[in-house]
Design an enzyme around this catalytic site. Structure first.
Site, short mmCIF file in Angstrom:
data_model
loop_
_atom_site.label_atom_id
_atom_site.label_comp_id
_atom_site.label_asym_id
_atom_site.label_seq_id
_atom_site.Cartn_x
_atom_site.Cartn_y
_atom_site.Cartn_z
N ALA A 243 0.90 -1.44 -0.19
CA ALA A 243 0.01 0.10 0.41
C ALA A 243 0.78 1.16 -0.16
O ALA A 243 0.18 2.56 -0.23
CB ALA A 243 -0.98 0.36 1.44
N ALA A 244 1.45 0.71 0.52
CA ALA A 244 2.83 2.51 0.82
C ALA A 244 3.10 3.42 -0.35
O ALA A 244 3.12 2.18 -2.03
CB ALA A 244 4.24 2.35 1.35
N ASP A 266 1.89 -3.27 4.03
CA ASP A 266 3.51 -3.03 3.82
C ASP A 266 4.69 -3.12 3.95
O ASP A 266 4.75 -3.70 5.34
CB ASP A 266 4.12 -1.53 3.55
CG ASP A 266 5.10 -1.02 1.60
OD1 ASP A 266 4.21 -0.52 0.66
OD2 ASP A 266 5.84 -1.30 1.83
N ASP A 294 4.86 -9.77 4.19
CA ASP A 294 4.57 -9.28 2.93
C ASP A 294 3.42 -9.49 2.50
O ASP A 294 2.12 -10.51 3.40
CB ASP A 294 5.98 -10.68 3.24
CG ASP A 294 5.72 -10.58 1.48
OD1 ASP A 294 5.21 -10.73 0.80
OD2 ASP A 294 7.10 -12.34 1.42
N ASP A 309 -2.10 -2.38 -6.40
CA ASP A 309 -1.26 -1.12 -6.99
C ASP A 309 -0.35 -2.10 -6.97
O ASP A 309 0.81 -1.80 -6.34
CB ASP A 309 -1.53 -0.54 -6.51
CG ASP A 309 -0.64 1.13 -7.56
OD1 ASP A 309 -0.31 -0.52 -8.34
OD2 ASP A 309 -0.82 1.46 -7.64
N TYR A 336 8.77 -9.61 -12.28
CA TYR A 336 7.76 -8.80 -11.49
C TYR A 336 6.35 -9.57 -11.99
O TYR A 336 5.91 -9.14 -10.73
CB TYR A 336 7.89 -7.46 -11.99
CG TYR A 336 8.81 -6.02 -11.81
CD1 TYR A 336 8.43 -6.16 -10.56
CD2 TYR A 336 9.62 -5.60 -12.17
CE1 TYR A 336 9.55 -4.78 -9.87
CE2 TYR A 336 10.12 -4.25 -11.60
CZ TYR A 336 10.36 -4.38 -10.58
OH TYR A 336 11.23 -3.54 -10.11
N CYS A 359 1.40 0.21 -13.00
CA CYS A 359 1.40 1.46 -13.84
C CYS A 359 2.54 0.79 -14.86
O CYS A 359 3.71 0.98 -14.69
CB CYS A 359 1.85 1.88 -12.70
SG CYS A 359 2.95 3.19 -14.11
#
Length: 414
Positions: A243-244, A266, A294, A309, A336, A359
């Site tokens: 979330a950060a 986070d 985690d 996100d 990723y 993103c």
């Protein structure tokens, strides 16, 4: 203390060199600035560096033609020839430096532009040089869109839009708008009443009174759409994973009117501390339980909704981080993707409904991750464009939304 054109060229070249080692523009700029002599202001230097990075591939092409080199110093000189007029007010100085550089050049600017036009036969190469995007970004987009739309997208991606989100945890929309309009011209979003586009301002955005009071906060429209896709409501139990820094978390609290049970998770202790501080400043601290953990393996009670996100290559962030256009980390997409799949699998174990966002312009981080989850996937908001894979989420793009390029999907367990 004033700067000289030679210093500006040298500073720009040093930043470009640091970016070549994988640093973001801001990190590279600050690193070079620390070793530079003191100046009254580095604003001109920052604006020039930003512009040089944004137009890097064209400038590199021009430098190779004009100076027989595509090194950082030659690229910085090419910037002075092709771009200085757009940023520097002292036209006499610009013309003088340009004349001196052109005396040593191997060819003329008109010949560079003619050479660029000769690339039209190779559309991917032409777009890459003309609009200054890494060839992998261009080839990815061309594999999913007609060339005409890709060109519109790339051209739009060379603009920066600053969206401000009215923080109704601090003030109502009308009051916030009055405060903003005393110092800036803003354009309200036609469908989102608390989102406004900053058109012009008397001072940098971070110094606007509304921003200093946290009544308005910079937040890209794509990020806002990710939270809108979650549809937070009073009474919801919501978990925000990875979330950060907490900007989306605070919007969740805002849309739920401070009446949802929200947990923000986070892994980094530093990011968790910063997130607590930000949420407090935004007036959301009392509505969010912040947890260090985690998000891949976190086991806790069940939630109604989860927002993920996920960490990604950030290959869609080129409107605000032009270094991504040069080094989009496309080669890191498989790593990723594996992380995103692990995060999404756990998110679906924790909540009945998950909004997944990245993103990234790469399908390996968007459509392919969502499709692999074994869940029902849908486009979560009507304003999103269709994704690369029909029916698997949706996307934001700069030429349509005036925002970063995001993939966003809502998933439900089958």
């Amino acid at each position: 203390m004033k700067w000289t054109p030679g210093e500006l060229i040298s500073f720009t070249a040093k930043v470009l060199y640091e970016i070549s080692k994988g640093l973001t523009l801001d990190y590279a700029f600050q690193k070079v600035k620390r070793g530079w002599r003191e100046l009254d202001s580095f604003k001109v230097f920052y604006d020039v560096v930003f512009d040089a990075v944004r137009h890097y591939y064209f400038l590199q092409f021009a430098a190779s033609k004009m100076f027989g080199s595509s090194g950082a110093k030659a690229v910085a000189k090419a910037w002075f020839i092709f771009r200085a007029d757009s940023l520097l007010y002292n036209k006499d100085m610009v013309n003088s430096v340009r004349k001196r550089l052109l005396k040593r050049a191997l060819t003329k600017p008109d010949h560079v532009m003619a050479a660029l036009e000769e690339l039209r036969e190779d559309r991917a190469r032409y777009f890459s040089v003309k609009y200054s995007y890494h060839p992998n970004i261009v080839s990815t987009l061309l594999s999913h869109f007609p060339p005409e739309e890709v060109e519109r997208l790339l051209e739009a991606g060379n603009h920066t839009w600053i969206w401000l989100r009215i923080n109704t945890l601090k003030a109502d929309v009308d009051k916030a708008l009055r405060l903003l309009e005393a110092e800036a011209e803003v354009e309200p979003h036609p469908k989102i009443p608390y989102a406004v586009l900053l058109k012009s301002a008397k001072r940098p955005v971070q110094y606007l009174e509304a921003v200093r009071r946290f009544v308005a906060v910079p937040q890209d429209l794509a990020s806002i759409y990710a939270v809108l896709s979650l549809r937070p409501e009073p009474g919801d139990r919501i978990i925000d994973l990875a979330a950060a820094p907490g900007m989306k978390t605070s919007l969740i609290a805002q849309l739920a009117e401070g009446r949802a049970k929200i947990v923000a998770v986070d892994l980094s202790a530093k990011r968790v501390a910063r997130m607590r501080h930000l949420l407090k400043n935004l007036g959301a601290g009392d509505f969010v339980e912040v947890v260090r953990g985690d998000s891949r393996v976190l086991k806790t009670r069940k939630f109604d909704k989860a927002l993920l996100d996920a960490p990604c290559t950030s290959s869609g962030a080129f409107t605000k981080e032009p270094a991504v256009k040069i080094y989009p980390r496309v080669e890191e997409a498989p790593r990723y993707s594996a992380l995103q799949k692990a995060l999404l699998k756990n998110a679906l174990a924790l909540a009945e409904e998950v909004v997944y966002a990245v993103c990234s312009i790469l399908p390996q981080e968007g459509e392919e991750v969502a499709a692999s989850a074994g869940a029902e996937v849908e486009k979560p908001h009507p304003d999103l464009t269709p994704s690369y894979t029909p029916g698997v989420g949706g996307r934001t793009f700069p030429h349509i939304h005036r925002s970063e390029a995001f993939f966003i999907a809502r998933l439900r367990k089958r």
